[in-house]
Design a protein around this motif. Structure first.
Motif, PDB file in Angstrom:
ATOM      1  N   ARG A 288       9.783 -75.187 -40.880  1.00  0.00           N
ATOM      2  CA  ARG A 288       8.383 -75.618 -40.728  1.00  0.00           C
ATOM      3  C   ARG A 288       8.250 -76.903 -41.543  1.00  0.00           C
ATOM      4  O   ARG A 288       8.094 -76.839 -42.761  1.00  0.00           O
ATOM      5  CB  ARG A 288       7.437 -74.550 -41.254  1.00  0.00           C
TER       6      ARG A 288
ATOM      7  N   THR B 137       7.181 -68.163 -29.206  1.00  0.00           N
ATOM      8  CA  THR B 137       6.642 -67.600 -30.447  1.00  0.00           C
ATOM      9  C   THR B 137       6.321 -66.129 -30.197  1.00  0.00           C
ATOM     10  O   THR B 137       5.836 -65.787 -29.109  1.00  0.00           O
ATOM     11  CB  THR B 137       5.368 -68.330 -30.926  1.00  0.00           C
TER      12      THR B 137
ATOM     13  N   GLY C 184       1.310 -62.018 -36.105  1.00  0.00           N
ATOM     14  CA  GLY C 184       0.424 -62.614 -35.108  1.00  0.00           C
ATOM     15  C   GLY C 184      -0.421 -63.748 -35.650  1.00  0.00           C
ATOM     16  O   GLY C 184      -1.319 -64.235 -34.974  1.00  0.00           O
TER      17      GLY C 184
ATOM     18  N   GLU D  66      -1.962 -58.936 -38.736  1.00  0.00           N
ATOM     19  CA  GLU D  66      -1.942 -59.483 -40.104  1.00  0.00           C
ATOM     20  C   GLU D  66      -3.194 -60.313 -40.405  1.00  0.00           C
ATOM     21  O   GLU D  66      -3.577 -60.439 -41.564  1.00  0.00           O
ATOM     22  CB  GLU D  66      -0.676 -60.310 -40.347  1.00  0.00           C
TER      23      GLU D  66
ATOM     24  N   HIS E 108       9.114 -59.319 -40.909  1.00  0.00           N
ATOM     25  CA  HIS E 108      10.026 -60.163 -40.127  1.00  0.00           C
ATOM     26  C   HIS E 108      10.981 -59.388 -39.229  1.00  0.00           C
ATOM     27  O   HIS E 108      11.691 -60.009 -38.424  1.00  0.00           O
ATOM     28  CB  HIS E 108      10.801 -61.101 -41.056  1.00  0.00           C
TER      29      HIS E 108
HETATM   30  O1  F6P Z   1       4.433 -67.618 -35.846  1.00  0.00           O
HETATM   31  C1  F6P Z   1       5.280 -66.535 -35.986  1.00  0.00           C
HETATM   32  C2  F6P Z   1       5.019 -65.816 -37.281  1.00  0.00           C
HETATM   33  O2  F6P Z   1       5.955 -64.767 -37.362  1.00  0.00           O
HETATM   34  C3  F6P Z   1       3.605 -65.310 -37.476  1.00  0.00           C
HETATM   35  O3  F6P Z   1       3.348 -64.125 -36.782  1.00  0.00           O
HETATM   36  C4  F6P Z   1       3.565 -65.151 -38.974  1.00  0.00           C
HETATM   37  O4  F6P Z   1       2.241 -65.265 -39.453  1.00  0.00           O
HETATM   38  C5  F6P Z   1       4.399 -66.308 -39.445  1.00  0.00           C
HETATM   39  O5  F6P Z   1       5.246 -66.668 -38.368  1.00  0.00           O
HETATM   40  C6  F6P Z   1       5.247 -66.034 -40.660  1.00  0.00           C
HETATM   41  O6  F6P Z   1       5.938 -67.197 -40.958  1.00  0.00           O
HETATM   42  P1  F6P Z   1       7.089 -67.336 -42.042  1.00  0.00           P
HETATM   43  O7  F6P Z   1       8.305 -66.652 -41.516  1.00  0.00           O
HETATM   44  O8  F6P Z   1       7.264 -68.804 -42.179  1.00  0.00           O
HETATM   45  O9  F6P Z   1       6.572 -66.667 -43.283  1.00  0.00           O
END
Ligand code: F6P
Length: 322
Positions: free
Chosen positions: A74, A128, A173, A225, A252
């Motif tokens: 990201r 996604t 989500g 969430e 995850h």
């Molecule tokens: O966009 C996918 C997602 O898994 C979301 O559901 C969640 O809020 C976010 O990514 C978590 O991101 P990271 O793995 O960067 O903490």
């Protein structure tokens, strides 16, 4: 402009089926006589020039693998123009004249900036687990994540039933309830909490108690969430009832694993369509599926759009929770 060499990358959270999409892009490009460069770690790799040629064999044996062989980041830097300029220089240096970006919301916004500022033709493939992108019924990865969460809840239900407990299961989500709603409906949840519908905790407690009176000895609450802290909800229920409440945050686990047949099917069709659009000069679009038809829309329209949850699915879940 005749496109000769395209780049492909994955951005944002990984989603099962991204690898199948990379494979589809590489092999469709080969079929059309194009070369493909894989950009590693999404926009971050564009900024620092991490790129490698992907030949047809480099994507062998990945259709069934979760995650992304190109890695993903990201990237905060890509939000700044100074870094984006560096990315454009790398694209020119590597003679990349079209880009396929596989990912979610960030892919759309990044591609829009790139096309506006550098003129590089972009196509976005929606991937996604959140399924929160407008103009497409489904995104790559969503179906797999639903199956993973449902499988986990089926197991949790064994304990809920045995111990006569209430389980609050939080699914991902981001700020949307698409995943929670589908998971809740097909796992037979007694209550579904999603950000799009305000939860009245008193009503939830009443429905759990009514359920007990009707003979239910355990209950599953599926919460998104973005719908509030599951531990506070658990405390509220414990304080106001005699029910034994537990919280499970799936986390995850929902992002990984073997992509389902449906996620792979989307990946195959979206990948082929993305390359076709680039070859036909139909740039700056996101591919998608509406009903059974593969479609594409200008990214500028997609980012302005809003996807609504299916309220009748929510009502169905309530009817079934009797
Ligand atoms: O966009 C996918 C997602 O898994 C979301 O559901 C969640 O809020 C976010 O990514 C978590 O991101 P990271 O793995 O960067 O903490």
């Amino acid at each position: 402009m005749k496109i000769k060499r395209i780049g492909v990358m994955t951005t944002g959270g990984d989603a099962p089926g991204m690898n199948a999409a990379i494979r589809a892009v590489v092999r469709s490009a080969r079929y059309r006589g194009l070369e493909v460069v894989g950009i590693e770690r999404g926009y971050a790799g564009l900024i620092d020039g991490s790129m490698k040629i992907l030949d047809v064999r480099s994507v062998s044996g990945i259709i069934n693998k979760g995650g992304t062989i190109l890695h993903t980041v990201r990237s905060k830097e890509f939000r700044q123009k100074i870094y984006r300029k560096r990315a454009y220089e790398h694209l020119r240096e590597h003679k990349i004249d079209g880009l396929v970006v596989i990912g979610g919301d960030g892919s759309l916004h990044g591609s829009l900036s790139m096309y506006k500022e550098s003129g590089i033709p972009c196509i976005v493939i929606p991937a996604t687990i959140d399924n929160d992108l407008p103009k497409t019924d489904y995104t790559i990865g969503f179906d797999t994540a639903v199956n993973t969460a449902v499988d986990a809840i089926d197991k949790i239900r064994d304990t809920a039933t045995s111990h006569e407990r209430v389980f609050i299961v939080e699914v991902m989500g981001r700020e949307h309830g698409f995943l929670a709603l589908e998971v809740g409906l097909v796992s037979g949840a007694e209550v579904i909490m999603i950000p799009e519908i305000k939860t009245n905790i008193k009503k939830v407690i009443k429905s759990l108690e009514d359920g007990r009176r009707r003979g239910k000895s355990s209950s599953i609450i599926v919460t998104a969430e973005g719908a509030g802290n599951p531990n506070s909800i658990a405390d509220e229920i414990s304080k106001n009832t005699k029910m034994d409440v537990r919280v499970t945050i799936l986390g995850h686990i929902q992002r990984g694993g073997t992509p389902s047949a449906f996620s792979r099917m989307l990946a195959c069709k979206f990948g082929a369509e993305a390359v076709r659009l680039l070859c036909e000069g139909r740039y700056n679009r996101m591919v998608g599926i509406v009903g059974k038809t593969i479609v594409s829309f200008p990214i500028a329209d997609v980012v302005k759009g809003k996807k609504s949850i299916n309220y009748s699915d929510y009502n169905l879940a309530q009817i079934f929770a009797i």
